[in-house]
Design an enzyme around this catalytic site. Structure first.
Site, PDB file in Angstrom:
ATOM      1  N   ASP A 110      98.178   9.494  61.312  1.00 47.30           N
ATOM      2  CA  ASP A 110      97.360   8.839  62.333  1.00 47.30           C
ATOM      3  C   ASP A 110      96.474   7.819  61.609  1.00 47.30           C
ATOM      4  O   ASP A 110      96.972   6.779  61.195  1.00 47.30           O
ATOM      5  CB  ASP A 110      96.569   9.927  63.072  1.00 47.30           C
ATOM      6  CG  ASP A 110      95.847   9.416  64.302  1.00 47.30           C
ATOM      7  OD1 ASP A 110      96.163   8.312  64.769  1.00 47.30           O
ATOM      8  OD2 ASP A 110      94.950  10.114  64.809  1.00 47.30           O
ATOM      9  N   GLY A 112      95.461   8.153  58.730  1.00 51.89           N
ATOM     10  CA  GLY A 112      95.922   8.216  57.349  1.00 51.89           C
ATOM     11  C   GLY A 112      94.925   8.853  56.396  1.00 51.89           C
ATOM     12  O   GLY A 112      95.210   9.010  55.212  1.00 51.89           O
ATOM     13  N   THR A 114      93.948  11.947  56.092  1.00 49.94           N
ATOM     14  CA  THR A 114      94.436  13.210  55.540  1.00 49.94           C
ATOM     15  C   THR A 114      95.434  12.950  54.415  1.00 49.94           C
ATOM     16  O   THR A 114      95.281  13.458  53.300  1.00 49.94           O
ATOM     17  CB  THR A 114      95.108  14.056  56.647  1.00 49.94           C
ATOM     18  OG1 THR A 114      94.189  14.203  57.719  1.00 49.94           O
ATOM     19  CG2 THR A 114      95.518  15.422  56.123  1.00 49.94           C
ATOM     20  N   LEU A 115      96.437  12.134  54.716  1.00 48.50           N
ATOM     21  CA  LEU A 115      97.474  11.880  53.720  1.00 48.50           C
ATOM     22  C   LEU A 115      96.890  11.185  52.485  1.00 48.50           C
ATOM     23  O   LEU A 115      97.232  11.525  51.346  1.00 48.50           O
ATOM     24  CB  LEU A 115      98.590  11.035  54.332  1.00 48.50           C
ATOM     25  CG  LEU A 115      99.867  10.997  53.516  1.00 48.50           C
ATOM     26  CD1 LEU A 115     100.476  12.388  53.380  1.00 48.50           C
ATOM     27  CD2 LEU A 115     100.885  10.043  54.137  1.00 48.50           C
ATOM     28  N   LYS A 138     101.905   7.173  63.906  1.00 45.96           N
ATOM     29  CA  LYS A 138     101.354   6.532  65.106  1.00 45.96           C
ATOM     30  C   LYS A 138     101.118   5.052  64.881  1.00 45.96           C
ATOM     31  O   LYS A 138     100.819   4.618  63.766  1.00 45.96           O
ATOM     32  CB  LYS A 138     100.032   7.200  65.484  1.00 45.96           C
ATOM     33  CG  LYS A 138     100.213   8.549  66.096  1.00 45.96           C
ATOM     34  CD  LYS A 138      98.939   8.963  66.799  1.00 45.96           C
ATOM     35  CE  LYS A 138      99.008  10.414  67.194  1.00 45.96           C
ATOM     36  NZ  LYS A 138      97.726  10.870  67.747  1.00 45.96           N
ATOM     37  N   ARG A 172     101.840  24.974  69.582  1.00 46.12           N
ATOM     38  CA  ARG A 172     102.575  24.713  68.335  1.00 46.12           C
ATOM     39  C   ARG A 172     104.029  25.138  68.411  1.00 46.12           C
ATOM     40  O   ARG A 172     104.880  24.605  67.716  1.00 46.12           O
ATOM     41  CB  ARG A 172     101.933  25.470  67.165  1.00 46.12           C
ATOM     42  CG  ARG A 172     100.582  24.965  66.736  1.00 46.12           C
ATOM     43  CD  ARG A 172     100.213  25.547  65.375  1.00 46.12           C
ATOM     44  NE  ARG A 172      98.781  25.497  65.121  1.00 46.12           N
ATOM     45  CZ  ARG A 172      98.155  24.433  64.612  1.00 46.12           C
ATOM     46  NH1 ARG A 172      98.847  23.359  64.319  1.00 46.12           N
ATOM     47  NH2 ARG A 172      96.862  24.461  64.411  1.00 46.12           N
TER      48      ARG A 172
HETATM   49  P1  5GP Z   1      94.798  11.368  60.133  1.00 47.50           P
HETATM   50  O1  5GP Z   1      94.031  11.971  59.002  1.00 47.50           O
HETATM   51  O2  5GP Z   1      96.023  10.583  59.730  1.00 47.50           O
HETATM   52  O3  5GP Z   1      93.916  10.572  61.077  1.00 47.50           O
HETATM   53  O4  5GP Z   1      95.262  12.545  61.057  1.00 47.50           O
HETATM   54  C1  5GP Z   1      96.177  13.459  60.629  1.00 47.50           C
HETATM   55  C2  5GP Z   1      95.858  14.822  61.197  1.00 47.50           C
HETATM   56  O5  5GP Z   1      95.191  14.741  62.468  1.00 47.50           O
HETATM   57  C3  5GP Z   1      97.141  15.541  61.430  1.00 47.50           C
HETATM   58  O6  5GP Z   1      97.494  16.276  60.276  1.00 47.50           O
HETATM   59  C4  5GP Z   1      96.809  16.384  62.644  1.00 47.50           C
HETATM   60  O7  5GP Z   1      96.196  17.578  62.235  1.00 47.50           O
HETATM   61  C5  5GP Z   1      95.785  15.579  63.418  1.00 47.50           C
HETATM   62  N1  5GP Z   1      96.392  14.742  64.462  1.00 47.50           N
HETATM   63  C6  5GP Z   1      96.433  13.401  64.525  1.00 47.50           C
HETATM   64  N2  5GP Z   1      97.047  12.978  65.644  1.00 47.50           N
HETATM   65  C7  5GP Z   1      97.395  14.094  66.323  1.00 47.50           C
HETATM   66  C8  5GP Z   1      98.069  14.330  67.582  1.00 47.50           C
HETATM   67  O8  5GP Z   1      98.482  13.432  68.324  1.00 47.50           O
HETATM   68  N3  5GP Z   1      98.249  15.629  67.932  1.00 47.50           N
HETATM   69  C9  5GP Z   1      97.830  16.658  67.165  1.00 47.50           C
HETATM   70  N4  5GP Z   1      98.062  17.873  67.619  1.00 47.50           N
HETATM   71  N5  5GP Z   1      97.198  16.482  65.980  1.00 47.50           N
HETATM   72  C10 5GP Z   1      96.979  15.204  65.568  1.00 47.50           C
HETATM   73 MG    MG Z   2      94.836  20.227  64.803  1.00 47.27          MG
END
Ligand code: 5GP
Ligand code: MG
Length: 190
Positions: A110, A112, A114-115, A138, A172
């Protein structure tokens, strides 16, 4: 209809990616991973919990190389500057990633954050190679350092559940990926 309230069927969520479509794509990803992996070398698959667990289970059963599975849990919180920050709840130092081929597996890319955080943490331990594989990517702007070499599906900016992804730890176990309707539309929650 007899007396009382008939049992309501479980609400159907709008399917974004069906079961067959996901399985087909996971097989394609696994084939590419196998092809691009150095022959005979073991792979460490490091999956981000809990969202990646279903994807992980399907993906690893299609990978032919010797492999080990490790898990990492990431938590996001508001930092001092009120920016969203990521904290890893596991000590990656204990995993012996130095000199290993590491594949990060996450469910959705999303923002990014986390990654990028997990990649940074792994990189500190000097892996032989480091690649990332996400089921969903996304269509949103992303922070630097969050590139994924392997992507299952590019999806619009919707909140999705199922196939490992949750909302408040629910959904889930759905075998498909569904878009969660805006709050209030979803009935039957408890
Ligand atoms: P980022 O750090 O890239 O913004 O988000 C990654 C984390 O956010 C994912 O590992 C997940 O836990 C959560 N996340 C982001 N988008 C979604 C979504 O559409 N649905 C769910 N269930 N979790 C999401
Ligand atoms: Mg979650």
């Amino acid at each position: 209809m007899g007396n009382g309230t008939p049992a309501r069927p479980r609400p159907e969520l709008p399917v974004l990616l069906g079961k067959a479509e996901i399985h087909q794509r996971v097989a394609e990803l696994a084939a590419r991973l196998a092809e691009e992996h150095p022959a005979g070398e073991p792979l460490v698959v490091l999956a981000v919990m809990k969202g990646a667990l279903v994807f992980l289970a399907d993906l690893i059963r299609r990978l032919p190389m010797p492999l080990e599975i490790e898990l990492v849990t990431a938590r996001s919180y508001r930092g001092r500057t009120r920016r969203e920050e990521i904290e890893l709840l596991d000590d990656l130092g204990a995993l012996g990633l130095g000199g290993r081929h590491v594949l990060l597996v996450d469910c959705v890319l999303d923002s990014g954050r986390t990654l990028a955080a997990v990649r940074r943490a792994v990189a500190e331990h000097g892996p032989a190679s480091l690649k990332s594989c996400v089921l969903l990517r996304k269509d949103v702007p992303r922070v630097a350092g969050a590139e994924a070499e392997y992507v299952g599906f590019d999806v619009p900016d919707l909140f999705v559940v199922g196939y490992g992804l949750d909302h408040a730890n629910r959904w889930r176990h759905l075998p498909y990926v569904a878009a969660l309707p805006p709050q209030g539309d979803e009935e039957g929650s408890h």
